[in-house]
Design a protein around this motif. Structure first.
Motif, PDB file in Angstrom:
ATOM      1  N   ALA A 289      -3.081  -0.010   6.364  1.00 22.23           N
ATOM      2  CA  ALA A 289      -1.885  -0.810   6.644  1.00 22.23           C
ATOM      3  C   ALA A 289      -2.229  -2.170   7.236  1.00 22.23           C
ATOM      4  N   THR A 290      -3.324  -2.249   8.006  1.00 21.14           N
ATOM      5  CA  THR A 290      -3.685  -3.533   8.611  1.00 21.14           C
ATOM      6  C   THR A 290      -4.023  -4.583   7.558  1.00 21.14           C
ATOM      7  N   GLU A 291      -4.379  -4.138   6.343  1.00 28.00           N
ATOM      8  CA  GLU A 291      -4.739  -5.068   5.277  1.00 28.00           C
ATOM      9  C   GLU A 291      -3.630  -5.199   4.238  1.00 28.00           C
ATOM     10  N   ALA A 292      -2.458  -4.641   4.542  1.00 31.41           N
ATOM     11  CA  ALA A 292      -1.365  -4.613   3.570  1.00 31.41           C
ATOM     12  C   ALA A 292      -0.143  -5.355   4.099  1.00 31.41           C
ATOM     13  N   GLU A 293       0.742  -5.718   3.171  1.00 31.07           N
ATOM     14  CA  GLU A 293       2.027  -6.315   3.546  1.00 31.07           C
ATOM     15  C   GLU A 293       2.931  -5.254   4.140  1.00 31.07           C
ATOM     16  N   LEU A 294       2.885  -4.068   3.579  1.00 34.28           N
ATOM     17  CA  LEU A 294       3.605  -2.918   4.114  1.00 34.28           C
ATOM     18  C   LEU A 294       2.980  -1.661   3.563  1.00 34.28           C
ATOM     19  N   LEU A 295       3.279  -0.540   4.209  1.00 34.69           N
ATOM     20  CA  LEU A 295       2.769   0.762   3.796  1.00 34.69           C
ATOM     21  C   LEU A 295       3.955   1.655   3.463  1.00 34.69           C
ATOM     22  N   ALA A 296       3.940   2.282   2.279  1.00 32.60           N
ATOM     23  CA  ALA A 296       5.003   3.198   1.866  1.00 32.60           C
ATOM     24  C   ALA A 296       4.468   4.624   1.841  1.00 32.60           C
ATOM     25  N   LEU A 297       5.283   5.552   2.344  1.00 34.67           N
ATOM     26  CA  LEU A 297       4.936   6.968   2.367  1.00 34.67           C
ATOM     27  C   LEU A 297       6.127   7.786   1.896  1.00 34.67           C
TER      28      LEU A 297
ATOM     29  N   ALA B 155       0.834  -1.198   0.000  1.00 32.42           N
ATOM     30  CA  ALA B 155       0.000   0.000   0.000  1.00 32.42           C
ATOM     31  C   ALA B 155       0.869   1.249   0.000  1.00 32.42           C
ATOM     32  N   VAL B 156       0.374   2.294  -0.654  1.00 32.95           N
ATOM     33  CA  VAL B 156       1.076   3.579  -0.704  1.00 32.95           C
ATOM     34  C   VAL B 156       0.073   4.679  -0.394  1.00 32.95           C
ATOM     35  N   GLY B 157       0.439   5.559   0.527  1.00 26.26           N
ATOM     36  CA  GLY B 157      -0.397   6.710   0.839  1.00 26.26           C
ATOM     37  C   GLY B 157      -0.027   7.886  -0.037  1.00 26.26           C
ATOM     38  N   LEU B 158      -1.009   8.474  -0.710  1.00 29.94           N
ATOM     39  CA  LEU B 158      -0.795   9.608  -1.611  1.00 29.94           C
ATOM     40  C   LEU B 158      -1.383  10.876  -1.004  1.00 29.94           C
TER      41      LEU B 158
ATOM     42  N   GLN C 275       1.960  -2.629  11.125  1.00 25.25           N
ATOM     43  CA  GLN C 275       2.607  -3.262   9.980  1.00 25.25           C
ATOM     44  C   GLN C 275       3.851  -2.456   9.610  1.00 25.25           C
ATOM     45  N   PRO C 276       4.777  -3.051   8.844  1.00 29.39           N
ATOM     46  CA  PRO C 276       5.952  -2.293   8.412  1.00 29.39           C
ATOM     47  C   PRO C 276       5.559  -1.038   7.633  1.00 29.39           C
ATOM     48  N   VAL C 277       6.245   0.062   7.941  1.00 28.61           N
ATOM     49  CA  VAL C 277       6.061   1.313   7.228  1.00 28.61           C
ATOM     50  C   VAL C 277       7.405   1.712   6.627  1.00 28.61           C
ATOM     51  N   VAL C 278       7.412   2.036   5.331  1.00 31.40           N
ATOM     52  CA  VAL C 278       8.638   2.425   4.646  1.00 31.40           C
ATOM     53  C   VAL C 278       8.537   3.894   4.269  1.00 31.40           C
ATOM     54  N   LEU C 279       9.504   4.684   4.716  1.00 33.45           N
ATOM     55  CA  LEU C 279       9.577   6.097   4.368  1.00 33.45           C
ATOM     56  C   LEU C 279      10.544   6.263   3.205  1.00 33.45           C
TER      57      LEU C 279
ATOM     58  N   GLU D 228      -5.538   8.068  10.556  1.00 37.65           N
ATOM     59  CA  GLU D 228      -6.410   6.942  10.887  1.00 37.65           C
ATOM     60  C   GLU D 228      -6.671   6.074   9.662  1.00 37.65           C
ATOM     61  N   VAL D 229      -6.912   6.708   8.531  1.00 36.11           N
ATOM     62  CA  VAL D 229      -7.186   5.966   7.300  1.00 36.11           C
ATOM     63  C   VAL D 229      -5.976   5.110   6.917  1.00 36.11           C
ATOM     64  N   LEU D 230      -4.786   5.697   6.966  1.00 34.24           N
ATOM     65  CA  LEU D 230      -3.583   4.967   6.562  1.00 34.24           C
ATOM     66  C   LEU D 230      -3.282   3.815   7.517  1.00 34.24           C
TER      67      LEU D 230
END
Length: 300
Positions: free
Chosen positions: A96-104, A6-9, A130-134, A90-92
């Protein structure tokens, strides 16, 4: 159910760079990519020229246009684009709970000033389980690979090393597993850095014996080898090097990021602690000063 990357835009150039990184990561992991824009209505202090609904149509275009561009760039990748309503942190976290990782994406100020992490990114890092990648705004696809000096085609280029910062007082399996799995997917070398500080009596002049410092360093190195041994046996194809260095871990991890494709650190989730979640001072420093993408892995 397959968990996507997942990626937050938010419409910024840094977020688009993170989306491109997320697309490459999804291909590497053979997972779909999910692009998410979290829109929250804000009251106006003045009447906008295009009417009160202008920001929403713009925000709806952001994930659609990013998805269209990435589909052209990576035609074999499955991509979904979602426009969700609610406070972005909150949305992100929910995404993330439904993703392998979240990228921002994060914006850059320069080598000396460090990087700017907005409140949404910091909140996601501190609260997400979950893992978060910056990903830095200056990151490009070429930064993931070692410079080619022998005429190799792009498909044969080798990944830069993955760097893992490990705390021997809490060598959590979640963090180590993510590092080895990610490294194996890239067929890259893994550098494990353990920063340690000398006992308090070193500060009071009891440092005359060089052998004492050497013995302490050897103990730390042996402890690191012991922790990594079962993972080396599980992933025998990974080239692993250990680095036990005396000093502040964040300093060495930020320096190592200059030659790394990804830096991985842990964050205590503090499920059983009172008070709000925190990133910790080491993670905070690495996130603000490491030039490579940084993956933060929550653990107990």
């Amino acid at each position: 159910m397959t968990r996507p990357v997942a990626v937050g835009l938010d419409g910024s150039p840094a977020a688009l760079v993170a989306a491109d990184w997320g697309a490459r990561e999804a291909l590497c992991r053979e997972l779909p990519l999910r692009l998410v824009y979290a829109w929250e209505w804000q009251p106006y202090t003045y009447a906008p020229l295009a009417g009160t609904d202008a920001p929403r149509p713009w925000s709806e275009r952001v994930p659609r246009e990013a998805a269209a561009e990435l589909r052209n760039r990576y035609p074999g990748l499955e991509i979904t684009a979602d426009h969700l309503t609610g406070p972005p942190p909150e949305v992100l976290c929910e995404v993330a709970t439904e993703a392998e990782l979240l990228a921002l994406g994060t914006a850059g100020f320069g080598a000396l000033a460090g990087f700017f992490l907005g409140s949404v990114a910091m909140s996601a890092v501190a609260h997400t389980e979950q893992p978060v990648v910056l990903v830095r705004a200056e990151t490009t696809a070429a930064d993931e690979y070692l410079p080619a000096t022998d005429g190799r085609p792009p498909t044969a280029m080798a990944y830069r090393p993955v760097v893992l910062g490990l705390d021997l007082s809490r060598p959590c399996d979640e963090v180590i597993r993510f590092a080895f799995e990610t490294t194996a997917l890239r067929a890259a070398p893994l550098r494990v850095i353990r920063g340690w500080k000398p006992p308090a009596y070193f500060l009071y002049g009891v440092t005359g014996e060089p052998s004492l410092r050497d013995d302490l360093a050897e103990q730390e190195t042996e402890g690191l080898r012991t922790v990594l041994l079962p993972w080396r046996e599980k992933y025998p194809g990974i080239d692993v090097t250990e680095h036990c260095v005396m000093g502040e871990p964040a300093h060495f991890l930020a320096d190592a990021g200059a030659d790394a494709g990804l830096v991985i650190i842990g964050r205590r989730s503090r499920r059983s602690w009172a008070g709000p979640p925190r990133t910790g001072h080491i993670a905070h420093a690495v996130l603000h000063h490491c030039p490579a993408p940084v993956a933060v892995i929550p653990h107990d």
